[in-house]
Write a protein that holds these residues in place. Sequence first.
Motif, mmCIF file in Angstrom:
data_model
loop_
_atom_site.group_PDB
_atom_site.id
_atom_site.type_symbol
_atom_site.label_atom_id
_atom_site.label_comp_id
_atom_site.label_asym_id
_atom_site.label_seq_id
_atom_site.Cartn_x
_atom_site.Cartn_y
_atom_site.Cartn_z
ATOM 1 N N TYR A 39 -3.694 20.129 -6.751
ATOM 2 C CA TYR A 39 -4.670 19.553 -7.789
ATOM 3 C C TYR A 39 -3.990 18.860 -9.022
ATOM 4 C CZ TYR A 39 -7.865 22.517 -5.035
ATOM 5 O OH TYR A 39 -8.657 22.888 -4.190
ATOM 6 N N GLY A 40 -4.666 18.050 -9.664
ATOM 7 C CA GLY A 40 -4.263 17.460 -10.997
ATOM 8 C C GLY A 40 -3.760 18.512 -12.029
ATOM 9 N N PHE A 41 -4.524 19.529 -12.026
ATOM 10 C CA PHE A 41 -4.461 20.347 -13.007
ATOM 11 C C PHE A 41 -3.273 21.149 -12.648
ATOM 12 C CE2 PHE A 41 -5.273 24.618 -14.998
ATOM 13 C CZ PHE A 41 -5.363 24.108 -16.427
ATOM 14 N N GLU A 42 -2.899 21.723 -11.289
ATOM 15 C CA GLU A 42 -1.850 22.100 -11.157
ATOM 16 C C GLU A 42 -0.468 21.372 -11.537
ATOM 17 O OE1 GLU A 42 -1.606 24.417 -6.904
ATOM 18 O OE2 GLU A 42 -2.693 22.436 -6.791
ATOM 19 N N ALA A 93 4.231 21.480 -17.677
ATOM 20 C CA ALA A 93 3.965 21.984 -19.007
ATOM 21 C C ALA A 93 4.905 23.112 -18.920
ATOM 22 C CB ALA A 93 2.592 22.575 -19.265
ATOM 23 N N SER A 94 5.149 23.904 -17.852
ATOM 24 C CA SER A 94 6.173 24.929 -17.699
ATOM 25 C C SER A 94 7.655 24.694 -17.876
ATOM 26 C CB SER A 94 5.716 25.823 -16.505
ATOM 27 O OG SER A 94 6.130 25.025 -15.319
ATOM 28 N N GLY A 149 -4.277 13.742 -20.043
ATOM 29 C CA GLY A 149 -4.560 12.357 -20.288
ATOM 30 C C GLY A 149 -3.254 11.154 -19.750
ATOM 31 N N THR A 150 -2.173 12.043 -19.381
ATOM 32 C CA THR A 150 -0.992 11.498 -18.649
ATOM 33 C C THR A 150 -1.089 11.449 -17.179
ATOM 34 O OG1 THR A 150 0.256 12.007 -20.536
ATOM 35 C CG2 THR A 150 1.378 11.260 -18.573
ATOM 36 N N ILE A 151 -1.507 12.550 -16.855
ATOM 37 C CA ILE A 151 -1.406 12.757 -15.174
ATOM 38 C C ILE A 151 -2.523 12.162 -14.323
ATOM 39 C CG2 ILE A 151 -1.703 14.612 -13.391
ATOM 40 C CD1 ILE A 151 1.259 14.362 -15.051
ATOM 41 N N TYR A 152 -3.712 12.284 -15.063
ATOM 42 C CA TYR A 152 -4.860 11.753 -14.365
ATOM 43 C C TYR A 152 -4.852 10.123 -14.162
ATOM 44 C CZ TYR A 152 -6.763 16.307 -13.492
ATOM 45 O OH TYR A 152 -6.844 17.801 -13.282
ATOM 46 N N ARG A 169 -12.252 9.035 -4.532
ATOM 47 C CA ARG A 169 -12.873 8.832 -5.850
ATOM 48 C C ARG A 169 -13.173 10.209 -6.511
ATOM 49 N NH1 ARG A 169 -14.957 3.950 -3.931
ATOM 50 N NH2 ARG A 169 -16.885 4.956 -3.572
ATOM 51 N N ARG A 170 -13.638 11.419 -5.375
ATOM 52 C CA ARG A 170 -14.088 12.690 -5.911
ATOM 53 C C ARG A 170 -13.070 13.689 -5.242
ATOM 54 N NH1 ARG A 170 -19.568 11.766 -2.537
ATOM 55 N NH2 ARG A 170 -18.096 12.433 -0.867
ATOM 56 N N ALA A 171 -12.052 13.253 -4.822
ATOM 57 C CA ALA A 171 -10.961 14.423 -4.523
ATOM 58 C C ALA A 171 -10.500 15.027 -5.367
ATOM 59 C CB ALA A 171 -9.811 13.718 -3.524
ATOM 60 N N ALA A 172 -10.420 16.331 -5.336
ATOM 61 C CA ALA A 172 -9.520 17.479 -6.141
ATOM 62 C C ALA A 172 -8.257 17.506 -6.041
ATOM 63 C CB ALA A 172 -10.530 18.812 -5.970
#
Length: 94
Positions: A8-11, A17-18, A27-30, A53-56
């Motif tokens: 996932y993008g959030f992962e 960040a770690s 704002g950089t990753i997506y 377009r909708r993929a998580a």
Amino acid sequence: MLRDTERYGFELVQALASVDGMVTSQGTIYPLLSRLRRQAWSAPPGGSPLRARRAATNQLNRRGRTALAGFTRDWTQLRDSVDTLLGSREKDRP
């Protein structure tokens, strides 16, 4: 980080960040993930353009893995060259 598994993008944001010294944000990753899809280097599981377009989650496809191998070779060569230069500068110090 997409080499071995879909994420996932959030992962990706959390993992980066770690790492000390890595400054990144959603704002950089997506935008980067969107660019990878446009360049056909990544695809969502299932491969459907509509689903893209909708993929998580995101994963590298064959073209992306080939590009990653080239980037890895280039980075390794650059890193080794810089290490050599830094090492020779250390030897030159009195």
